[in-house]
Motif scaffolding. Structure first.
Motif, mmCIF file in Angstrom:
data_model
loop_
_atom_site.group_PDB
_atom_site.id
_atom_site.type_symbol
_atom_site.label_atom_id
_atom_site.label_comp_id
_atom_site.label_asym_id
_atom_site.label_seq_id
_atom_site.Cartn_x
_atom_site.Cartn_y
_atom_site.Cartn_z
ATOM 1 N N HIS A 55 0.905 -1.059 0.127
ATOM 2 C CA HIS A 55 -0.444 0.181 0.017
ATOM 3 C C HIS A 55 0.999 1.029 -0.316
ATOM 4 O O HIS A 55 1.910 1.334 1.060
ATOM 5 N N PRO A 56 0.363 2.409 -0.509
ATOM 6 C CA PRO A 56 1.277 3.884 -1.195
ATOM 7 C C PRO A 56 2.086 3.953 0.868
ATOM 8 O O PRO A 56 2.650 5.267 0.596
ATOM 9 N N LEU A 57 1.022 4.114 2.019
ATOM 10 C CA LEU A 57 1.262 4.692 2.558
ATOM 11 C C LEU A 57 1.730 3.400 3.881
ATOM 12 O O LEU A 57 1.881 3.885 5.139
ATOM 13 N N ALA A 58 2.233 2.432 3.429
ATOM 14 C CA ALA A 58 2.747 1.527 4.395
ATOM 15 C C ALA A 58 3.877 2.278 5.211
ATOM 16 O O ALA A 58 5.233 2.320 4.022
ATOM 17 N N LEU A 59 4.498 1.879 5.967
ATOM 18 C CA LEU A 59 5.498 2.095 6.376
ATOM 19 C C LEU A 59 6.590 1.157 6.688
ATOM 20 O O LEU A 59 8.110 1.396 7.328
ATOM 21 N N GLY A 60 5.468 0.052 6.795
ATOM 22 C CA GLY A 60 6.803 -1.821 7.604
ATOM 23 C C GLY A 60 7.091 -1.590 9.481
ATOM 24 O O GLY A 60 5.935 -0.716 9.806
ATOM 25 N N PRO A 61 8.340 -2.308 9.659
ATOM 26 C CA PRO A 61 7.852 -1.971 11.107
ATOM 27 C C PRO A 61 8.312 -0.859 11.725
ATOM 28 O O PRO A 61 9.115 -0.229 11.424
ATOM 29 N N VAL A 62 6.489 -0.709 12.581
ATOM 30 C CA VAL A 62 6.728 0.921 13.487
ATOM 31 C C VAL A 62 8.057 1.000 13.944
ATOM 32 O O VAL A 62 8.924 1.697 14.263
ATOM 33 N N GLU A 63 8.178 -0.125 14.936
ATOM 34 C CA GLU A 63 9.754 0.324 15.673
ATOM 35 C C GLU A 63 10.800 0.190 14.886
ATOM 36 O O GLU A 63 11.724 0.886 15.648
ATOM 37 N N GLU A 64 11.147 0.112 13.718
ATOM 38 C CA GLU A 64 12.105 -0.112 12.956
ATOM 39 C C GLU A 64 12.285 1.760 12.305
ATOM 40 O O GLU A 64 13.961 1.770 11.680
ATOM 41 N N LEU A 65 11.030 2.848 11.912
ATOM 42 C CA LEU A 65 11.547 3.613 11.563
ATOM 43 C C LEU A 65 12.194 4.839 12.094
ATOM 44 O O LEU A 65 12.831 4.186 13.698
ATOM 45 N N PRO A 66 12.731 5.121 12.096
ATOM 46 C CA PRO A 66 14.329 6.404 12.202
ATOM 47 C C PRO A 66 13.615 6.857 13.573
ATOM 48 O O PRO A 66 14.498 6.479 14.009
ATOM 49 N N TRP A 67 12.831 7.780 13.579
ATOM 50 C CA TRP A 67 12.003 8.473 14.828
ATOM 51 C C TRP A 67 12.527 7.594 15.658
ATOM 52 O O TRP A 67 12.417 7.721 16.723
ATOM 53 N N MET A 68 11.457 6.710 15.551
ATOM 54 C CA MET A 68 11.857 5.221 16.915
ATOM 55 C C MET A 68 12.806 5.005 17.073
ATOM 56 O O MET A 68 13.534 4.774 18.034
#
Ligand SMILES: Cc1cc2nc3c(=O)[nH]c(=O)nc-3n(C[C@H](O)[C@H](O)[C@H](O)COP(=O)(O)O)c2cc1C
Ligand code: SF4
Length: 510
Positions: A76-89
């Protein structure tokens, strides 16, 4: 399949309720707190194989296609992947906010499954003096603004009077600073940690009653805190016997009518007593004569919510983080003209440049950063050339800065610093409690003087400087005493914005 949609006020303002309702027709939806990435709200999460995957920002119009992607496991275009892996987190050290966004804020079971109540259990086994010693050792300083050591305040209240006398715990949740939202996000995302922190404070100083003073502009936080207090009573965390111990402790929410000065602790106490929110002269300090004249701990939400971690892991562990006399972590709130705004918890010591440019991603407008106001409406404007200053109480003070409640508001190069200086004086004039002359009269004269300078009358500049000094040294509390900081920092660092003005400038800063 379990799906999370935040109930945080920022996410709700962006349509989270409609998203939750749409997804709730197909999935079991849990409402969680925010992860703090406001530009991704509403951030929908779905758990697959124990890992939470994010989609965001999901507006009501995206709900159907996101539901389809969740169902099929497809892209999905809005898919971000695993949340804990986002650089901000990944770049954060989330101690106080560890559970915010992770759990159902009103589930005592989930709270405990994620380390909740460990601190309170340990505190019950320790008793008053060792609890206070642990908080002293942690180096925790008040997160409400003044940065006073929390453990020392507790020690004063604990020693204040015979054990039989009434003492109180008052949590300052007035959060009036512009660009600040840590208290709100914590109360909405993990209210039980504040309850736990206040219960520990009660046991430490011998208080059996507490109050959370919340501003009326926070209806969601009020509702969630009240619901969490009910759950805590049912679970035996609050009441005559805290977790089955000999300690009694209970608390309630009190709603303020919304005056900035009611965040000042003595004004808050007056308001809590049903009186007009006017500042009291100190001494006596609230630790000795506070609510109803009794010894009272007044602490900010984040100060109190940091205590359960400290009790669970030890003050020494907390003190390992940070720099100099700024120990532990600080929930930084990034706002204003910035690409990635939100809440970011980190150990003290990152530079302001890292926070604004790397974490915040620079300005939302794409223009160069001019300055950042740190510490709310009474904080200094730090010019971009001083951004290498580390984020810490004493470190910011070397640049005439104030850490305050750790809110940062970013401005680009179109900001008119004279207009921002005027705003600081006007804010002070509007919010002044009126008790002392330098603030009550000085702020009004300050607005008039800045208006003269804006019309090209530069004889107003030394008058403004003189007036600021009078307010700084002659005001009874920090509202009048600190309003000169944004004014003088704007004037000192950006003199060109105050000189050669004959015509009204473009309204860029507004
Ligand atoms: C005008 C003014 C407004 C304030 N507003 C707040 C506020 O909204 N929240 C807060 O925690 N402290 C606020 N403070 C600081 C409080 O007076 C007090 O220092 C704080 O509640 C103590 O808690 P702490 O030691 O945990 O920071 C304000 C101070 C002033 C002078
Ligand atoms: S400085 Fe302003 S807000 Fe503070 S006591 Fe004086 S008049 Fe009231």
């Amino acid at each position: 399949m379990r799906v999370w949609v935040p109930l945080d006020a920022a996410a709700r303002a962006l349509g989270a309720d409609a998203v939750a309702e749409a997804l709730g027709r197909e999935f079991t939806v849990t409402r969680n707190g925010t992860r703090g990435m406001v530009w991704l709200e509403p951030l929908v999460e779905v758990e697959r194989d124990g890992v939470r995957h994010g989609y965001g920002p999901v507006g009501p119009e995206d709900a159907a296609s996101v539901a389809q992607a969740i169902r099929s496991g497809g892209d999905h275009p809005l898919a971000l992947g695993p949340v804990e892996e986002l650089p901000w987190m990944k770049a954060q050290t989330r101690l106080t906010f560890a559970r915010v966004g992770v759990i159902d804020p009103l589930s005592v079971e989930e709270y405990q499954a994620h380390g909740g109540l460990e601190g309170l259990r340990r505190a019950i086994g320790m008793g008053s003096e060792p609890i206070v010693a642990e908080v002293v050792e942690s180096g925790l300083r008040g997160r409400g603004g003044a940065g006073f050591p929390t453990g020392i305040k507790w020690k004063t209240v604990a020693a204040a009077a015979a054990a039989a006398e009434r003492k109180y715990i008052v949590c300052n949740a007035d959060e009036g600073d512009s660009g600040s939202f840590a208290d709100r996000m914590l109360m909405e995302g993990d209210p039980l940690v504040l309850i736990e922190g206040m219960a520990i404070a009660g046991i430490a100083v011998g208080a059996v009653q507490g109050y959370v003073y919340i501003r009326s502009e926070y209806p969601d936080a009020i509702r969630l805190m009240e619901a969490a207090i009910g759950k805590a009573r049912q679970a035996g965390i609050l009441g005559q016997s805290v977790l089955g111990s000999a300690h009694a402790y209970d608390m309630e929410v009190r709603v303020g009518a919304g005056a900035y000065v009611c965040g000042e602790e003595t004004s808050l106490l007056n308001s809590l007593e049903g009186k007009r929110g006017v500042v009291r002269a100190k001494p006596p300090i609230p630790a000795l004569e506070g609510f109803l004249g009794r010894p009272t701990v007044v602490n900010n939400v984040i100060s109190l919510a940091s205590v359960p971690w400290i009790l669970a892991h030890g003050g020494a562990e907390y003190a390992k983080l940070g720099i100099g006399r700024s120990k532990g972590t600080i929930p930084i709130q990034i706002a204003g003209n910035v690409r990635h705004g939100g809440l970011f918890e980190a150990a003290f010591g990152m530079s302001l440049r890292q926070i604004v440019e790397e974490i915040g991603g620079g300005t939302a407008s794409g223009r160069p950063v001019k300055a950042a106001q740190v510490g709310g409406p009474l904080g200094s404007y730090i010019p971009h050339w001083n951004f290498d200053v580390p984020f810490g109480y004493e470190e910011l003070a070397t640049k005439e800065g104030l850490l305050g409640h750790a809110g940062i508001t970013v401005f680009d190069d179109s900001a008119d610093m004279l207009k921002l200086a005027r705003f600081a004086m006007e804010f002070c004039a509007v919010e002044s409690c009126g008790k002392c002359t330098p603030c009550r009269i000085g702020s009004v004269r300050g607005v008039e003087t800045i208006d003269r300078i804006a019309q090209g009358d530069e004889t107003g500049i030394p008058i403004l400087t003189d007036l600021c000094n009078t307010m700084k040294w002659g005001s009874l509390c920090a509202l009048g005493g600190f309003a000169p900081f944004p004014v003088m920092s704007a004037l000192t660092h950006f003199p060109d914005d105050f000189r050669g003005r004959s015509e009204p400038r473009k309204e860029a800063a507004e």
